[in-house]
Enzyme design. Sequence first.
Site, PDB file in Angstrom:
ATOM      1  N   THR A 188     -25.231  -6.637 -36.771  1.00  0.00           N
ATOM      2  CA  THR A 188     -25.163  -5.241 -36.298  1.00  0.00           C
ATOM      3  C   THR A 188     -26.116  -4.277 -37.021  1.00  0.00           C
ATOM      4  OG1 THR A 188     -22.887  -5.389 -35.525  1.00  0.00           O
ATOM      5  CG2 THR A 188     -23.608  -3.211 -36.076  1.00  0.00           C
ATOM      6  N   ARG A 216     -15.096 -10.300 -25.132  1.00  0.00           N
ATOM      7  CA  ARG A 216     -14.641  -9.732 -26.415  1.00  0.00           C
ATOM      8  C   ARG A 216     -15.481  -8.506 -26.771  1.00  0.00           C
ATOM      9  NH1 ARG A 216     -17.248  -8.692 -31.597  1.00  0.00           N
ATOM     10  NH2 ARG A 216     -15.617  -8.617 -33.164  1.00  0.00           N
ATOM     11  N   VAL A 217     -14.835  -7.456 -27.244  1.00  0.00           N
ATOM     12  CA  VAL A 217     -15.543  -6.261 -27.710  1.00  0.00           C
ATOM     13  C   VAL A 217     -15.060  -5.968 -29.126  1.00  0.00           C
ATOM     14  CG1 VAL A 217     -15.946  -3.800 -27.318  1.00  0.00           C
ATOM     15  CG2 VAL A 217     -15.669  -5.337 -25.356  1.00  0.00           C
ATOM     16  N   ASP A 219     -15.698  -3.524 -32.915  1.00  0.00           N
ATOM     17  CA  ASP A 219     -15.501  -2.125 -33.301  1.00  0.00           C
ATOM     18  C   ASP A 219     -16.679  -1.221 -32.958  1.00  0.00           C
ATOM     19  OD1 ASP A 219     -16.996  -3.645 -35.205  1.00  0.00           O
ATOM     20  OD2 ASP A 219     -16.848  -1.982 -36.615  1.00  0.00           O
TER      21      ASP A 219
HETATM   22  N1  ASP Z   1     -18.776  -5.255 -36.037  1.00  0.00           N
HETATM   23  C1  ASP Z   1     -19.446  -6.030 -35.032  1.00  0.00           C
HETATM   24  C2  ASP Z   1     -18.453  -6.617 -34.090  1.00  0.00           C
HETATM   25  O1  ASP Z   1     -17.384  -6.978 -34.524  1.00  0.00           O
HETATM   26  C3  ASP Z   1     -20.220  -7.138 -35.589  1.00  0.00           C
HETATM   27  C4  ASP Z   1     -21.082  -6.791 -36.752  1.00  0.00           C
HETATM   28  O2  ASP Z   1     -20.953  -5.765 -37.392  1.00  0.00           O
HETATM   29  O3  ASP Z   1     -21.945  -7.563 -37.040  1.00  0.00           O
HETATM   30  O4  ASP Z   1     -18.752  -6.760 -32.936  1.00  0.00           O
END
Ligand code: ASP
Length: 318
Positions: A188, A216-217, A219
Site C-alpha cells: 500500500t 475482499r476489501v 481498510d
Molecule cells: N491495508 C491494506 C489492506 O488491507 C493492505 C496494505 O496496507 O498493504 O488492503
Amino acid sequence: MKAQVVESVEMPDVIEVGGDGPLLVIHGGAGRRLHEMTPEQASETEAALARAVEAGYAQLAAGAPAEEAVIAAIHVMEDAPCFNCAHGAALTLDGTAALDSSLMLGDGSCGAACGLTTAKHPIDVARAVMERTPHVLFSQPTASQLEEWGIEQVDNSYFVTERRLAQLEEFRARAAAGHDDSATRHGTVGAVARDVNGHIAAGTSTGGITGQMPGRVGDSPVIGAGTYANQGSVAVSCTGTGEKFIQESSAYQIHARVALAGETPSEAAEAMLSAVDGRGGNGGVIVVPAKGAGVIGRTARTQMNYAWAQGDRRTTHV
Ligand code: ASP
C-alpha cells in the site's frame, strides 16, 4: 472474522519528523516481509519514493492545497511497479487486480472507491467521488461512470506484473502447505500533507493483500480506518493488515486520541499501533497534524518504506 488477541505486544517504533510549515510525509507500505528485498528492489523503491515526495512537495512549494501534494505523490507511486497499488498491485486469488483508494481533507470532504479494475490512477477516482458526487464510497463504479468523471482507464492486465504473479504462486503453494502468511502479504501507499495555509489532507491507494479472496476489501478505502483527516487535529494514512486496522478504526482513533483525549500525535500513533499488534496485526501509519511535527510509526519488527519533505529537507527510508 473471529477475534484474536495476542498476549504480549512489543512497543511500536514511532518517530517525529519536520516541524511547523508545509510538510509532506508519504509511505510505500509496511509489513513483515516473506523475503527481504534484493538490493536492486531496495534502490528501485528508494528512487520511486524520492520521485514521489519531490512531486508532492513541489505542489506545496508552489502554494497548492494539501490534497494536490497528496495526489501528486500518490500518482508517482501508482505508476511505479515496486509498490502495492495500481501498476504492480498485489493480486487477488484469481490473479486479477482489484484496487481501493480514499482521500480526505481537513474540512471533512472525502471520497473513496473499492474494487476498481480499470482506473489507471485509483486515487483520481477517490477525488472524483469527493468532488463530483454527493456520496463518499463507490464500489466498482461502471466504465461509463469513470468516463464521465474523466478517469483514465486501462485493461486490468496493465496492473499485473511478473513479480506479483510469482508472489501469488508462492502464496498459493504456501497456503496449500498450511502456512498462514496473512501478516506478510500487504504493502500500500499513502500520503499526508499540510499546505502553506495550514490545511491538511490524507490519501491512500492499494491493491489489498496478495491472494485475497475476490471481493475482499481492506481498510484503505474505509474513511476512519485507512484514511482520516480533521483540521482540528491530524491527517492520517495507514498501511498493514487491513482487517485489524478496521477493527481499531485506526485513522479515526488517532484523531480521537489527539482531539478528545489530549494525546500528542506520537502518543496516539503508538497507542493505535499497539492495539493493532494486540489483535495480531502489523503495519504502519503516517500522520501530519494541523500544527507541528509529522509522525511515522510502525508496529514492532515491521519494515516500512517512507519519505518526507519540508523546505530543503528530503528523507527517504527503505
Ligand atoms: N491495508 C491494506 C489492506 O488491507 C493492505 C496494505 O496496507 O498493504 O488492503
